[in-house]
Design a protein around this motif. Structure first.
Motif, PDB file in Angstrom:
ATOM      1  N   ARG A   1      61.005  -0.365  62.906  1.00 59.71           N
ATOM      2  CA  ARG A   1      60.654  -0.322  61.484  1.00 59.71           C
ATOM      3  C   ARG A   1      61.826   0.245  60.673  1.00 59.71           C
ATOM      4  O   ARG A   1      62.180  -0.267  59.622  1.00 59.71           O
ATOM      5  CB  ARG A   1      59.393   0.531  61.308  1.00 59.71           C
ATOM      6  CG  ARG A   1      58.908   0.601  59.885  1.00 59.71           C
ATOM      7  CD  ARG A   1      57.505   1.169  59.826  1.00 59.71           C
ATOM      8  NE  ARG A   1      57.082   1.346  58.455  1.00 59.71           N
ATOM      9  CZ  ARG A   1      57.203   2.466  57.755  1.00 59.71           C
ATOM     10  NH1 ARG A   1      57.714   3.545  58.333  1.00 59.71           N
ATOM     11  NH2 ARG A   1      56.791   2.519  56.507  1.00 59.71           N
ATOM     12  N   ARG A   2      62.414   1.311  61.231  1.00 61.63           N
ATOM     13  CA  ARG A   2      63.554   1.933  60.548  1.00 61.63           C
ATOM     14  C   ARG A   2      64.695   0.915  60.386  1.00 61.63           C
ATOM     15  O   ARG A   2      65.322   0.828  59.336  1.00 61.63           O
ATOM     16  CB  ARG A   2      64.010   3.139  61.367  1.00 61.63           C
ATOM     17  CG  ARG A   2      64.957   4.039  60.619  1.00 61.63           C
ATOM     18  CD  ARG A   2      65.209   5.311  61.382  1.00 61.63           C
ATOM     19  NE  ARG A   2      64.063   6.199  61.402  1.00 61.63           N
ATOM     20  CZ  ARG A   2      63.868   7.168  62.284  1.00 61.63           C
ATOM     21  NH1 ARG A   2      64.734   7.351  63.257  1.00 61.63           N
ATOM     22  NH2 ARG A   2      62.817   7.958  62.208  1.00 61.63           N
TER      23      ARG A   2
ATOM     24  N   ILE B   1      63.787  -1.720  57.659  1.00 63.23           N
ATOM     25  CA  ILE B   1      63.839  -1.195  56.287  1.00 63.23           C
ATOM     26  C   ILE B   1      65.279  -0.803  55.931  1.00 63.23           C
ATOM     27  O   ILE B   1      65.817  -1.226  54.906  1.00 63.23           O
ATOM     28  CB  ILE B   1      62.900   0.024  56.135  1.00 63.23           C
ATOM     29  CG1 ILE B   1      61.440  -0.413  56.301  1.00 63.23           C
ATOM     30  CG2 ILE B   1      63.101   0.697  54.767  1.00 63.23           C
ATOM     31  CD1 ILE B   1      60.454   0.732  56.412  1.00 63.23           C
TER      32      ILE B   1
ATOM     33  N   LEU C   1      64.088  -4.815  54.388  1.00 63.47           N
ATOM     34  CA  LEU C   1      62.721  -5.335  54.201  1.00 63.47           C
ATOM     35  C   LEU C   1      61.882  -4.340  53.401  1.00 63.47           C
ATOM     36  O   LEU C   1      61.951  -3.133  53.653  1.00 63.47           O
ATOM     37  CB  LEU C   1      62.032  -5.538  55.563  1.00 63.47           C
ATOM     38  CG  LEU C   1      62.000  -6.946  56.130  1.00 63.47           C
ATOM     39  CD1 LEU C   1      63.398  -7.389  56.504  1.00 63.47           C
ATOM     40  CD2 LEU C   1      61.087  -6.981  57.345  1.00 63.47           C
ATOM     41  N   PRO C   2      61.074  -4.834  52.459  1.00 63.92           N
ATOM     42  CA  PRO C   2      60.153  -3.927  51.763  1.00 63.92           C
ATOM     43  C   PRO C   2      59.135  -3.370  52.756  1.00 63.92           C
ATOM     44  O   PRO C   2      58.687  -4.084  53.661  1.00 63.92           O
ATOM     45  CB  PRO C   2      59.454  -4.837  50.742  1.00 63.92           C
ATOM     46  CG  PRO C   2      60.259  -6.095  50.699  1.00 63.92           C
ATOM     47  CD  PRO C   2      60.966  -6.224  52.011  1.00 63.92           C
ATOM     48  N   ARG C   3      58.753  -2.115  52.555  1.00 59.89           N
ATOM     49  CA  ARG C   3      57.819  -1.465  53.488  1.00 59.89           C
ATOM     50  C   ARG C   3      56.508  -2.218  53.633  1.00 59.89           C
ATOM     51  O   ARG C   3      55.925  -2.282  54.717  1.00 59.89           O
ATOM     52  CB  ARG C   3      57.493  -0.059  52.990  1.00 59.89           C
ATOM     53  CG  ARG C   3      58.603   0.915  53.234  1.00 59.89           C
ATOM     54  CD  ARG C   3      58.450   2.181  52.403  1.00 59.89           C
ATOM     55  NE  ARG C   3      59.726   2.882  52.397  1.00 59.89           N
ATOM     56  CZ  ARG C   3      60.102   3.736  53.345  1.00 59.89           C
ATOM     57  NH1 ARG C   3      59.284   4.049  54.317  1.00 59.89           N
ATOM     58  NH2 ARG C   3      61.291   4.298  53.315  1.00 59.89           N
TER      59      ARG C   3
ATOM     60  N   ILE D   1      55.842  -4.977  56.331  1.00 59.49           N
ATOM     61  CA  ILE D   1      55.897  -4.640  57.754  1.00 59.49           C
ATOM     62  C   ILE D   1      54.559  -4.058  58.193  1.00 59.49           C
ATOM     63  O   ILE D   1      54.131  -3.019  57.697  1.00 59.49           O
ATOM     64  CB  ILE D   1      57.004  -3.604  58.046  1.00 59.49           C
ATOM     65  CG1 ILE D   1      58.357  -4.097  57.512  1.00 59.49           C
ATOM     66  CG2 ILE D   1      57.081  -3.326  59.549  1.00 59.49           C
ATOM     67  CD1 ILE D   1      59.472  -3.076  57.644  1.00 59.49           C
TER      68      ILE D   1
END
Ligand SMILES: Cc1cc2nc3c(=O)[nH]c(=O)nc-3n(C[C@H](O)[C@H](O)[C@H](O)COP(=O)(O)OP(=O)(O)OC[C@H]3O[C@@H](n4cnc5c(N)ncnc54)[C@H](O)[C@@H]3O)c2cc1C
Length: 258
Positions: free
Chosen positions: A227-228, A231, A236-238, A241
């Motif tokens: 995820r880190r 982003i 990528l916008p939170r 995800i």
């Protein structure tokens, strides 16, 4: 959705790979099993003292999951069944059957030990299904899936449910070549099998153009790193995800929040 706690019976058991045992559950108890999401999960209950028919409180029917959870946790620990989350690999409504793929991992806890030995006629407690992830993303052009072998059943079910013409890229980490499965999905689905290093594989990936909706699941720290990366390095916008830690190194599922 099954609103009631039910005892469901194993009707089939087979080893689909050295580390994956597929159990089929069937019978009238599953006649009202209603799909809620492609990546739907069920909670399974195993008798802590080997009880063949584990008991837990019935949900009140108002859909208040936390209220049910509090009543479950109020049971004395010595008799409270083990609760574990599993994905529905396939639901065959016409036959009132579901398949669940159990990864027989090395540090096996109660769910793994039970599944490794389960045979037709054995019984397990079941509540659900519910969606594994609740993200509601904005518009996107393609989908990214990344997960380890615990997430393979949910990814497989999600790919199978994609509409014709959907575009997807899936990175799935499995122990070795023997764990690779044949997955079904639309033509434009690209599945990459990874043997070690899921984060590096995704980091090295060449992404298709356009907005993406990413679905991540697996070991908690790996999901966090993925995820880190998405982003921080891919921008990528939170809210595009969906992510979920399906298990954690050196922690049983009790030790991870529900
Ligand atoms: C929504 C959701 C869906 C899931 N779907 C599936 C599924 O379809 N199939 C599936 O196999 N799993 C799935 N999982 C993961 C599964 O619930 C966990 O792996 C669970 O911990 C297994 O229970 P256990 O009793 O075997 O081990 P536990 O008693 O919970 O843990 C015992 C030990 O095993 C280790 N461990 C747990 N899981 C793994 C693993 N996957 N690999 C290596 N070590 C592990 C723990 O770190 C701990 O040290 C899902 C989890 C969630 C939250």
């Amino acid at each position: 959705m099954l609103k009631q706690y039910k005892l469901v019976t194993v009707t089939g058991a087979r080893q689909v790979s050295p580390r994956t045992r597929r159990l089929t559950f069937g019978g009238p108890e599953l006649a009202d099993f209603t799909d809620v999401a492609p990546d739907q999960q069920v909670k399974l209950f195993f008798g802590r003292n080997g009880e063949p028919r584990p008991w837990v409180p019935q949900p009140t029917g108002d859909g208040d999951v936390m209220r049910w959870y509090r009543s479950f946790m109020a049971m004395p620990e010595t008799s409270r069944p083990w609760m574990r989350a599993y994905s529905v690999r396939e639901h065959r409504a016409e036959a009132s059957e579901i398949d669940i793929d159990f990864l027989l991992h090395e540090d096996g806890g109660p769910a793994t030990s039970w599944a490794a030995a389960a045979e037709p006629g054995d019984v397990v407690g079941l509540l659900g299904p519910s969606p594994s992830q609740l993200a509601e993303p904005g518009p996107y052009d393609w989908r990214l899936f990344a997960g380890d072998q615990s997430a393979l059943p949910a990814i497989a079910a999600s790919l199978a449910a994609l509409p014709a013409g959907a575009k997807a890229l899936a990175y799935i980490e499995v122990a070795d070549e023997r764990e690779v499965q044949e997955l079904v999905g639309p033509a434009d689905v690209d599945v990459r099998w990874v043997h070690g290093g899921l984060v590096d594989a995704v980091r090295d990936a060449e992404f298709p153009a356009g907005p993406v909706y990413a679905w991540l699941a697996g070991e908690a720290s790996v999901v966090k790193a993925l995820r880190r990366h998405l982003i921080g390095e891919r921008g990528l916008p939170r809210d595009m995800i969906a992510f979920s830690g399906y298990w954690r190194v050196n922690a049983t599922q009790e030790e991870i929040e529900m």
